[in-house]
Design a protein around this motif. Structure first.
Motif, PDB file in Angstrom:
ATOM      1  N   GLU A   1      -6.432   2.516  -1.364  1.00  0.00           N
ATOM      2  CA  GLU A   1      -6.789   3.565  -0.411  1.00  0.00           C
ATOM      3  C   GLU A   1      -8.258   3.505  -0.012  1.00  0.00           C
ATOM      4  O   GLU A   1      -8.661   4.084   0.999  1.00  0.00           O
ATOM      5  CB  GLU A   1      -6.437   4.929  -1.001  1.00  0.00           C
ATOM      6  CG  GLU A   1      -4.930   5.158  -1.094  1.00  0.00           C
ATOM      7  CD  GLU A   1      -4.555   6.418  -1.861  1.00  0.00           C
ATOM      8  OE1 GLU A   1      -5.454   6.988  -2.525  1.00  0.00           O
ATOM      9  OE2 GLU A   1      -3.386   6.825  -1.779  1.00  0.00           O
ATOM     10  N   LYS A   2      -9.060   2.762  -0.780  1.00  0.00           N
ATOM     11  CA  LYS A   2     -10.473   2.578  -0.439  1.00  0.00           C
ATOM     12  C   LYS A   2     -10.686   1.375   0.481  1.00  0.00           C
ATOM     13  O   LYS A   2     -11.820   1.065   0.858  1.00  0.00           O
ATOM     14  CB  LYS A   2     -11.299   2.407  -1.718  1.00  0.00           C
ATOM     15  CG  LYS A   2     -11.300   3.622  -2.616  1.00  0.00           C
ATOM     16  CD  LYS A   2     -12.037   3.335  -3.927  1.00  0.00           C
ATOM     17  CE  LYS A   2     -11.977   4.531  -4.867  1.00  0.00           C
ATOM     18  NZ  LYS A   2     -12.622   4.242  -6.176  1.00  0.00           N
ATOM     19  N   GLY A   3      -9.595   0.683   0.798  1.00  0.00           N
ATOM     20  CA  GLY A   3      -9.681  -0.457   1.703  1.00  0.00           C
ATOM     21  C   GLY A   3     -10.260  -1.708   1.073  1.00  0.00           C
ATOM     22  O   GLY A   3     -10.769  -2.583   1.781  1.00  0.00           O
TER      23      GLY A   3
ATOM     24  N   GLY B   1       0.796  -1.219   0.000  1.00  0.00           N
ATOM     25  CA  GLY B   1       0.000   0.000   0.000  1.00  0.00           C
ATOM     26  C   GLY B   1       0.826   1.265   0.000  1.00  0.00           C
ATOM     27  O   GLY B   1       0.302   2.352   0.234  1.00  0.00           O
TER      28      GLY B   1
ATOM     29  N   ASN C   1      -1.832   2.531   9.617  1.00  0.00           N
ATOM     30  CA  ASN C   1      -3.151   1.887   9.717  1.00  0.00           C
ATOM     31  C   ASN C   1      -3.704   1.472   8.352  1.00  0.00           C
ATOM     32  O   ASN C   1      -4.810   0.928   8.268  1.00  0.00           O
ATOM     33  CB  ASN C   1      -4.147   2.793  10.441  1.00  0.00           C
ATOM     34  CG  ASN C   1      -4.367   4.127   9.746  1.00  0.00           C
ATOM     35  OD1 ASN C   1      -3.917   4.324   8.621  1.00  0.00           O
ATOM     36  ND2 ASN C   1      -5.031   5.047  10.416  1.00  0.00           N
ATOM     37  N   ARG C   2      -2.934   1.713   7.264  1.00  0.00           N
ATOM     38  CA  ARG C   2      -3.369   1.319   5.924  1.00  0.00           C
ATOM     39  C   ARG C   2      -2.431   0.290   5.288  1.00  0.00           C
ATOM     40  O   ARG C   2      -2.554  -0.018   4.094  1.00  0.00           O
ATOM     41  CB  ARG C   2      -3.466   2.550   5.015  1.00  0.00           C
ATOM     42  CG  ARG C   2      -4.614   3.487   5.372  1.00  0.00           C
ATOM     43  CD  ARG C   2      -4.677   4.651   4.394  1.00  0.00           C
ATOM     44  NE  ARG C   2      -5.836   5.501   4.632  1.00  0.00           N
ATOM     45  CZ  ARG C   2      -7.039   5.307   4.099  1.00  0.00           C
ATOM     46  NH1 ARG C   2      -7.237   4.269   3.305  1.00  0.00           N
ATOM     47  NH2 ARG C   2      -8.038   6.127   4.353  1.00  0.00           N
TER      48      ARG C   2
ATOM     49  N   ILE D   1      -1.071  -2.980   3.920  1.00  0.00           N
ATOM     50  CA  ILE D   1      -1.696  -4.203   3.418  1.00  0.00           C
ATOM     51  C   ILE D   1      -0.742  -5.364   3.672  1.00  0.00           C
ATOM     52  O   ILE D   1       0.339  -5.424   3.080  1.00  0.00           O
ATOM     53  CB  ILE D   1      -2.005  -4.069   1.912  1.00  0.00           C
ATOM     54  CG1 ILE D   1      -2.994  -2.927   1.680  1.00  0.00           C
ATOM     55  CG2 ILE D   1      -2.545  -5.381   1.350  1.00  0.00           C
ATOM     56  CD1 ILE D   1      -3.211  -2.594   0.216  1.00  0.00           C
TER      57      ILE D   1
ATOM     58  N   VAL E   1       3.620   4.678   3.603  1.00  0.00           N
ATOM     59  CA  VAL E   1       2.233   4.274   3.804  1.00  0.00           C
ATOM     60  C   VAL E   1       1.854   4.597   5.243  1.00  0.00           C
ATOM     61  O   VAL E   1       2.681   4.518   6.146  1.00  0.00           O
ATOM     62  CB  VAL E   1       2.035   2.764   3.511  1.00  0.00           C
ATOM     63  CG1 VAL E   1       2.874   1.890   4.438  1.00  0.00           C
ATOM     64  CG2 VAL E   1       0.564   2.375   3.610  1.00  0.00           C
ATOM     65  N   ASP E   2       0.605   5.005   5.447  1.00  0.00           N
ATOM     66  CA  ASP E   2       0.120   5.231   6.810  1.00  0.00           C
ATOM     67  C   ASP E   2       0.007   3.874   7.494  1.00  0.00           C
ATOM     68  O   ASP E   2      -0.495   2.910   6.900  1.00  0.00           O
ATOM     69  CB  ASP E   2      -1.252   5.918   6.770  1.00  0.00           C
ATOM     70  CG  ASP E   2      -1.453   6.845   7.955  1.00  0.00           C
ATOM     71  OD1 ASP E   2      -0.920   6.521   9.036  1.00  0.00           O
ATOM     72  OD2 ASP E   2      -2.140   7.869   7.808  1.00  0.00           O
TER      73      ASP E   2
END
Length: 344
Positions: free
Chosen positions: A238-240, A99, A167-168, A170, A164-165
């Motif tokens: 980014e949309k999860g 991600g 909490n995001r 992958i 990448v953040d």
């Protein structure tokens, strides 16, 4: 009195590098953005990361790789810009699976004898791919080593840093039985399996890289097709919507998809769900290579595998951003032991 020796007498020319530096500098600078501090030619590349404070917990993601023996096809064919694209896109994809958005890239070129035109073509490919991926070519090194590389030979290595953040990220930890595997089309061999591919084409098939392969394309052009970047996947991530993502590189499907599987899940990949590109069909038939060996050596036409929940399959496969990658369902996730099962 003994003859006074110069560096050039040992095969290394400082003057040649100075001649090449001007053109290379312009190419490198073409990738710069507002976050680059300073100008081309400093001892180190500087990148302002203060804008990352908008993230909750920015995590830097890095990777390094080489183009491998694909460079032999390049210098035998005297085509040099495509391998520059290869190494950038390969490294972009390696961090994209987590991600991460690429920030900057560094290259290393080891070469037998520096030819300015060759170096500029390589860097032109690097710079072009960096611009396409919104990534800065922030630095690099060109080492002229006549005792290491033969006439016309070189090696190409790259390092990338992205972010990448936290909490995001992958990482595949949410993958479970019932999820679906989606494949994104590759552009060709990308940057893996070339030792076997070259052996099949030149030794078994008795072909030259200048010989026609299909549709007017030569074997050299087919083998040098640049590694594809899947950077457009970032907006979907980014949309999860993506639970896990595997870049199909060395080791093929069996040794890459398993890297994102939880220990209680297997990935069952149906090789009949897509048609391998013609170059793979040629290599398998000419080299008499068994199915499993092909799919653990080459990407076979699928360069990236996504794992999504069954509910999100249509959303992902029909996403406009991914249309150019021709997404197709290629398998499923079952309960298991963290391995990849190939079905032929």
């Amino acid at each position: 009195m003994a003859e006074s020796l110069k560096y050039s007498d040992a095969g290394v020319s400082i003057d040649t590098w100075n001649k090449a530096k001007g053109g290379i500098g312009k190419l490198v600078a073409s990738t710069y953005n507002k976050h680059v501090v300073g100008e081309f030619g400093q001892f180190g590349g500087m990148f302002d990361v203060s804008h990352l404070k908008t993230m909750d917990a920015p995590v830097l993601v890095s990777s390094t790789d080489s183009v491998g023996t694909k460079v032999k096809v390049a210098f035998d064919s005297k085509v040099y810009n495509s391998v520059g694209k290869d190494i950038v896109n390969h490294c972009v994809d390696d961090i994209l699976v987590m991600g991460a958005k690429p920030l900057f890239f560094l290259d290393y070129i080891g070469i037998g004898k520096l030819v300015p035109e060759v170096a500029e073509q390589i860097v032109d490919g690097l710079a072009s791919a960096c611009r396409d991926n919104d990534c800065v070519l922030i630095g690099g090194e060109t080492a002229e080593m006549p005792d290491i590389y033969g006439q016309g030979e070189f090696d190409l290595v790259g390092t990338i840093v992205g972010v990448v953040d936290k909490n995001r990220v992958i990482d595949g930890s949410s993958i479970k039985a019932g999820d679906i595997a989606i494949g994104l089309r590759s552009s060709g061999l990308h940057t893996n399996g070339y030792s076997l591919a070259r052996k099949i084409v030149t030794e078994v098939g008795k072909k030259r890289y200048s010989d026609t392969f299909e549709d007017g394309k030569t074997f050299g052009a087919a083998l040098l097709e640049p590694h594809r970047s899947y950077i457009k996947l970032l907006s979907i991530m980014e949309k999860g919507l993506i639970k896990g993502c595997a870049h199909i590189t060395g080791g093929g499907f069996t040794d890459n998809v398993n890297r994102v599987l939880p220990s209680n899940c297997d990935a069952v990949i149906d090789a009949k769900s897509w048609t391998p590109l013609p170059i793979f069909q040629y290599l398998q038939k000419t080299g008499n290579v068994e199915n499993l060996e092909m799919y653990r050596t080459f990407n076979m036409g699928v360069g990236m595998v996504l794992v999504v929940s069954e509910d999100n399959v249509d959303t992902v496969t029909k996403a406009p951003e991914l249309a150019g990658y021709e997404p197709v369902v290629i398998g499923r996730i079952d309960s298991g032991n963290g391995v990849v099962q190939m079905k032929f």
